[in-house]
Design a protein around this motif. Structure first.
Motif, mmCIF file in Angstrom:
data_model
loop_
_atom_site.group_PDB
_atom_site.id
_atom_site.type_symbol
_atom_site.label_atom_id
_atom_site.label_comp_id
_atom_site.label_asym_id
_atom_site.label_seq_id
_atom_site.Cartn_x
_atom_site.Cartn_y
_atom_site.Cartn_z
ATOM 1 N N VAL A 176 0.839 -1.205 0.000
ATOM 2 C CA VAL A 176 0.000 0.000 0.000
ATOM 3 C C VAL A 176 0.875 1.255 0.000
ATOM 4 O O VAL A 176 0.580 2.245 -0.689
ATOM 5 C CB VAL A 176 -0.983 -0.029 1.204
ATOM 6 N N LYS A 184 0.965 4.202 -2.754
ATOM 7 C CA LYS A 184 0.807 5.611 -2.378
ATOM 8 C C LYS A 184 1.880 6.461 -3.049
ATOM 9 O O LYS A 184 1.618 7.564 -3.513
ATOM 10 C CB LYS A 184 0.876 5.760 -0.867
ATOM 11 N N LYS A 193 -1.437 6.355 -5.812
ATOM 12 C CA LYS A 193 -2.725 5.651 -5.722
ATOM 13 C C LYS A 193 -3.090 5.375 -4.268
ATOM 14 O O LYS A 193 -2.309 4.763 -3.525
ATOM 15 C CB LYS A 193 -2.626 4.332 -6.490
ATOM 16 N N GLU A 194 -4.262 5.845 -3.857
ATOM 17 C CA GLU A 194 -4.716 5.568 -2.501
ATOM 18 C C GLU A 194 -5.892 4.591 -2.546
ATOM 19 O O GLU A 194 -6.914 4.861 -3.187
ATOM 20 C CB GLU A 194 -5.149 6.860 -1.797
ATOM 21 N N CYS A 232 -9.083 2.648 -1.263
ATOM 22 C CA CYS A 232 -10.196 3.094 -0.414
ATOM 23 C C CYS A 232 -11.280 2.020 -0.312
ATOM 24 O O CYS A 232 -11.745 1.477 -1.314
ATOM 25 C CB CYS A 232 -10.774 4.388 -1.000
ATOM 26 N N CYS A 266 -7.708 -1.256 8.367
ATOM 27 C CA CYS A 266 -7.467 -0.324 7.254
ATOM 28 C C CYS A 266 -6.437 0.721 7.672
ATOM 29 O O CYS A 266 -5.499 1.011 6.942
ATOM 30 C CB CYS A 266 -8.762 0.403 6.863
ATOM 31 N N GLY A 300 -2.908 1.298 5.926
ATOM 32 C CA GLY A 300 -2.813 2.529 5.135
ATOM 33 C C GLY A 300 -3.895 2.636 4.078
ATOM 34 O O GLY A 300 -3.775 3.398 3.118
ATOM 35 N N ILE A 301 -4.964 1.845 4.259
ATOM 36 C CA ILE A 301 -6.109 1.917 3.342
ATOM 37 C C ILE A 301 -7.071 2.972 3.897
ATOM 38 O O ILE A 301 -7.339 3.001 5.111
ATOM 39 C CB ILE A 301 -6.808 0.534 3.249
ATOM 40 N N LYS A 302 -7.560 3.820 3.012
ATOM 41 C CA LYS A 302 -8.537 4.826 3.464
ATOM 42 C C LYS A 302 -9.876 4.112 3.675
ATOM 43 O O LYS A 302 -10.285 3.325 2.818
ATOM 44 C CB LYS A 302 -8.664 5.884 2.368
ATOM 45 N N ASN A 349 -12.822 6.577 -7.031
ATOM 46 C CA ASN A 349 -11.895 6.644 -5.897
ATOM 47 C C ASN A 349 -12.166 5.568 -4.853
ATOM 48 O O ASN A 349 -11.422 5.431 -3.889
ATOM 49 C CB ASN A 349 -11.968 8.025 -5.236
#
Ligand code: NDP
Length: 279
Positions: free
Chosen positions: A22, A26, A30-31, A33, A56, A60-62, A89
């Motif tokens: 992740v 980043k 790319k984030e 979610c 999450c 580091g996942i939104k 997104n």
């Protein structure tokens, strides 16, 4: 003495691997979610949703939380899902089950885009699994496969017996073991001679939903026993579907409860989210 399969440790390894991936994504801008929808405030669901949010955060996942009231209509919920399906997104969508009775669960599952179906419950995901195509796999059985692989337990050519045929555990478990070239038998409440069938197993996966039902009399000497069950006993202590004290001396390897299959489910959900982000 049986080898204790440490789900806590293995799930932590998986989460750490995902965290690295992740972070790399980043850096590329790319984030990932995940949107989690909870309808109403069932206490057990609140705990599960909280644990998913925590995982999450760690990786580091939104995470986007949609905590909507119990009275939310089916149409309103479908509308939220539709918007999330269309939002580029958002990579994964999860509706915490069960939903209140006035909402048709099947309709909700079917409304989630298969490309964002990180729970692996959509008929397209289930179908893809059964014909060997790419798709999301239900997290608990996917976690069991990881436990076996990362404990160096060979599946190919082995007699695998699964007790339980639910859509979220038993059936996908059988398909996954078959995909790994196991010889698979799935048992259920109409199975005759359950004990005899179980005693054939090199790998016995128990998802029967009955506290401590499976004792040593169901287990072949040296077999690997995976306990999917989670219950609280009369002393409020967590226990599984397997009578651990009875089975551990006979088994070659065994998962404890807690600390076996349980932590793997969230780790595999996180894995599915990262995969969704890579698609
Ligand atoms: P279900 O209740 O949906 O399914 C239970 C299955 O066991 C059914 O297929 C049923 O057969 C079968 N069964 C029940 N009694 C018998 C019997 N006497 N002999 C043979 N088969 C029997 O449960 P789930 O699959 O949802 O869950 C199984 C267990 O796993 C539960 O303890 C649950 O709490 C736990 N769980 C744990 C998770 C985790 O993250 N660790 C995630 C999901 C579940 P039939 O189909 O004929 O009725």
């Amino acid at each position: 003495m049986a080898q204790i399969i440490d789900g806590k440790l293995i799930s932590q390894q998986i989460k750490d691997e995902l965290k690295e991936k992740v972070a790399e994504l980043k850096e590329e801008g790319k984030e990932i979610c995940l949107a989690v929808i909870q309808v109403g405030n069932d206490p057990a669901s609140t705990v599960y949703v909280g644990n998913k949010k925590k995982a999450c955060e760690y990786i580091g996942i939104k995470s986007l939380a949609y905590e909507v009231p119990e009275e939310t209509t089916e149409a309103e919920l479908l509308d939220i899902i539709d918007k999330l399906n269309k939002d580029d997104n958002v990579h994964g969508i999860l509706v915490q089950l069960p939903v209140p009775k006035h909402i048709n669960e099947e309709k909700i599952i079917n409304a989630i885009s298969p490309s964002k179906d990180v729970d692996g419950f959509h008929p397209a995901s289930v179908g893809a699994l059964s014909i060997g195509q790419k798709g999301f796999v239900s997290c608990t059985p996917a976690g069991v496969i990881q436990l076996l692989k990362r404990s160096n337990i060979e599946i190919s050519g082995k007699e695998c017996v699964v007790i339980g045929r639910s859509n979220i555990v038993g059936k996908p478990m059988g398909m996954l073991l078959l995909r790994e070239n196991g010889t698979v038998t799935i048992c259920h409440s109409r199975t005759k001679d359950l004990k005899e069938v179980c005693k054939r197993a090199d790998i016995l996966v128990v998802a029967i939903g009955k506290p401590r039902m499976i004792d040593a009399s169901y287990v072949k000497e040296g077999a690997t026993v995976i306990d999917v069950g989670i219950h609280r006993d009369e002393n409020n202590k967590l226990c599984g579907d397997v009578d651990y004290a009875s089975v551990e001396p006979v088994a070659g390897a065994i998962t404890p409860v807690p600390g076996g299959v349980g932590p793997m489910t969230i780790a595999m959900l996180m894995n599915n989210c990262v995969e969704a982000g890579l698609n």
